[in-house]
Design a protein around this motif. Structure first.
Motif, PDB file in Angstrom:
ATOM      1  N   ALA A  81      -2.832  -5.758   0.476  1.00 35.78           N
ATOM      2  CA  ALA A  81      -3.406  -4.892  -0.553  1.00 35.78           C
ATOM      3  C   ALA A  81      -4.461  -3.967   0.048  1.00 35.78           C
ATOM      4  N   ALA A  82      -5.233  -4.490   0.991  1.00 34.47           N
ATOM      5  CA  ALA A  82      -6.261  -3.667   1.637  1.00 34.47           C
ATOM      6  C   ALA A  82      -5.618  -2.519   2.421  1.00 34.47           C
ATOM      7  N   ILE A  83      -4.494  -2.804   3.104  1.00 35.13           N
ATOM      8  CA  ILE A  83      -3.790  -1.751   3.845  1.00 35.13           C
ATOM      9  C   ILE A  83      -3.271  -0.681   2.891  1.00 35.13           C
ATOM     10  N   LEU A  84      -2.690  -1.116   1.779  1.00 39.15           N
ATOM     11  CA  LEU A  84      -2.159  -0.160   0.800  1.00 39.15           C
ATOM     12  C   LEU A  84      -3.282   0.674   0.185  1.00 39.15           C
ATOM     13  N   LEU A  85      -4.409   0.040  -0.103  1.00 44.52           N
ATOM     14  CA  LEU A  85      -5.541   0.788  -0.650  1.00 44.52           C
ATOM     15  C   LEU A  85      -6.070   1.803   0.359  1.00 44.52           C
ATOM     16  N   ALA A  88      -3.734   4.696   0.295  1.00 45.36           N
ATOM     17  CA  ALA A  88      -3.957   5.482  -0.915  1.00 45.36           C
ATOM     18  C   ALA A  88      -5.227   6.323  -0.803  1.00 45.36           C
ATOM     19  N   ALA A  89      -6.303   5.714  -0.316  1.00 42.02           N
ATOM     20  CA  ALA A  89      -7.572   6.435  -0.193  1.00 42.02           C
ATOM     21  C   ALA A  89      -7.445   7.598   0.792  1.00 42.02           C
ATOM     22  N   HIS A  90      -6.757   7.344   1.902  1.00 35.94           N
ATOM     23  CA  HIS A  90      -6.578   8.407   2.900  1.00 35.94           C
ATOM     24  C   HIS A  90      -5.754   9.555   2.316  1.00 35.94           C
ATOM     25  N   GLY A  91      -4.698   9.210   1.584  1.00 32.79           N
ATOM     26  CA  GLY A  91      -3.855  10.242   0.990  1.00 32.79           C
ATOM     27  C   GLY A  91      -4.583  11.070  -0.046  1.00 32.79           C
ATOM     28  N   ILE A  92      -5.368  10.419  -0.894  1.00 33.01           N
ATOM     29  CA  ILE A  92      -6.122  11.146  -1.912  1.00 33.01           C
ATOM     30  C   ILE A  92      -7.182  12.031  -1.261  1.00 33.01           C
ATOM     31  N   ALA A  93      -7.801  11.524  -0.200  1.00 36.51           N
ATOM     32  CA  ALA A  93      -8.803  12.327   0.509  1.00 36.51           C
ATOM     33  C   ALA A  93      -8.163  13.570   1.111  1.00 36.51           C
ATOM     34  N   LYS A  94      -6.950  13.445   1.640  1.00 37.59           N
ATOM     35  CA  LYS A  94      -6.247  14.603   2.215  1.00 37.59           C
ATOM     36  C   LYS A  94      -5.970  15.659   1.161  1.00 37.59           C
ATOM     37  N   LEU A 153       4.531   1.445   7.701  1.00 36.12           N
ATOM     38  CA  LEU A 153       3.384   0.579   7.428  1.00 36.12           C
ATOM     39  C   LEU A 153       3.288   0.256   5.939  1.00 36.12           C
ATOM     40  N   TYR A 154       3.553   1.258   5.127  1.00 35.33           N
ATOM     41  CA  TYR A 154       3.494   1.098   3.661  1.00 35.33           C
ATOM     42  C   TYR A 154       4.461   0.007   3.195  1.00 35.33           C
ATOM     43  N   PHE A 155       5.721   0.113   3.607  1.00 34.45           N
ATOM     44  CA  PHE A 155       6.712  -0.867   3.164  1.00 34.45           C
ATOM     45  C   PHE A 155       6.484  -2.230   3.804  1.00 34.45           C
ATOM     46  N   ALA A 156       5.993  -2.253   5.035  1.00 33.04           N
ATOM     47  CA  ALA A 156       5.720  -3.535   5.689  1.00 33.04           C
ATOM     48  C   ALA A 156       4.646  -4.307   4.933  1.00 33.04           C
ATOM     49  N   VAL A 217       0.298   3.875  -5.534  1.00 26.87           N
ATOM     50  CA  VAL A 217       0.110   2.964  -4.400  1.00 26.87           C
ATOM     51  C   VAL A 217      -1.120   2.081  -4.631  1.00 26.87           C
ATOM     52  N   ALA A 218      -2.212   2.680  -5.101  1.00 29.65           N
ATOM     53  CA  ALA A 218      -3.437   1.913  -5.353  1.00 29.65           C
ATOM     54  C   ALA A 218      -3.218   0.885  -6.454  1.00 29.65           C
ATOM     55  N   ALA A 219      -2.513   1.278  -7.519  1.00 27.64           N
ATOM     56  CA  ALA A 219      -2.239   0.338  -8.615  1.00 27.64           C
ATOM     57  C   ALA A 219      -1.383  -0.821  -8.124  1.00 27.64           C
ATOM     58  N   TYR A 220      -0.408  -0.516  -7.263  1.00 27.91           N
ATOM     59  CA  TYR A 220       0.442  -1.557  -6.699  1.00 27.91           C
ATOM     60  C   TYR A 220      -0.385  -2.503  -5.834  1.00 27.91           C
TER      61      TYR A 220
END
Length: 229
Positions: A81-85, A88-94, A153-156, A217-220
């Motif tokens: 969950a930490a990896i997914l968050l 998500a945070a990196h994507g939103i920041a971009k 990484l996301y799917f893993a 992604v964050a909700a997941y």
């Protein structure tokens, strides 16, 4: 039936989560659709095929990993969950840094700032005879999409966190069906948008797709983290 519906819906959400953020590949796909819709349809299928391939690899390995770490299963879920968050945070920041939303240089472009016509030697729009073959477009977009390590990484992280739920063959297949269908439908929707719009989608609209996609992604991530260890 509900035993397969749940992983299928989970796969659909996962597929949308990785497909919706409009990065460089989405922009290239929109531009492809503005020039040649048939090639863009094949290109969209190539992008979805890579998403499905990474999901299949992760689904095959995720349950095995989860079964060997069952004593600390809750902590594995939390780490995933930490990896997914973080993704998500990196994507939103971009999405807030608009210059980074522009696509990478097209290898076939003869000069900067021009939209090349595949198979042509100039930056002008190609004529009818210059349309790229769908098979070539499919292979090109498979190669470009596969270079993105974030998808793997996301799917893993996602499949390892819910390894027990995907341990049976039917559940894993339903999950993959959801991933593939959602990704393909989204990419084909972009093709339709590109073919109809005739111009690039605005940076503001693309930023919102980042927020919506990475919001999923964050909700997941929150869902698989609970209950906390």
């Amino acid at each position: 039936m509900s035993e397969l519906t749940t992983p299928a819906l989970a796969g659909a959400v996962a597929g949308l989560g990785v497909a919706m953020p409009m990065g460089a590949m989405s922009v290239l796909l929109l531009q492809e659709a503005m020039r040649h819709r048939r090639a863009a349809v094949a290109a969209a299928a190539g992008i979805a095929a890579v998403d499905l391939g990474y999901a299949a690899l992760a689904t095959a390995l995720g349950p095995w990993v989860a079964s060997h770490v069952s004593p600390v299963e809750a902590w594995v879920r939390l780490a995933s969950a930490a990896i997914l968050l973080a993704i998500a945070a990196h994507g939103i920041a971009k999405s807030r840094r608009r210059p980074e939303l522009s696509p990478p240089p097209d290898p076939s472009a003869p000069a900067a700032g021009r939209i090349p016509g595949p198979g042509t030697g100039t930056g002008s729009r190609p004529g009818p005879g210059a349309a790229p073959r769908p098979a070539k477009a499919f292979a090109r977009y498979v190669g470009l999409t596969a270079l993105n390590p974030t998808t793997a990484l996301y799917f893993a992280a996602l499949t390892t966190a819910q390894g027990a739920a995907l341990r049976t063959g039917p559940a894993g297949a339903a999950f993959l069906l959801g991933v593939g269908a959602a990704s393909l439908l989204w990419q084909q929707a972009l093709v339709g948008l590109g073919a109809l719009a005739g111009s690039r989608i605005s940076d503001g609209a693309r930023a919102w797709t980042f927020r919506l996609g990475y919001g999923l992604v964050a909700a997941y991530a929150i869902k698989i983290a609970l209950p906390l260890p």
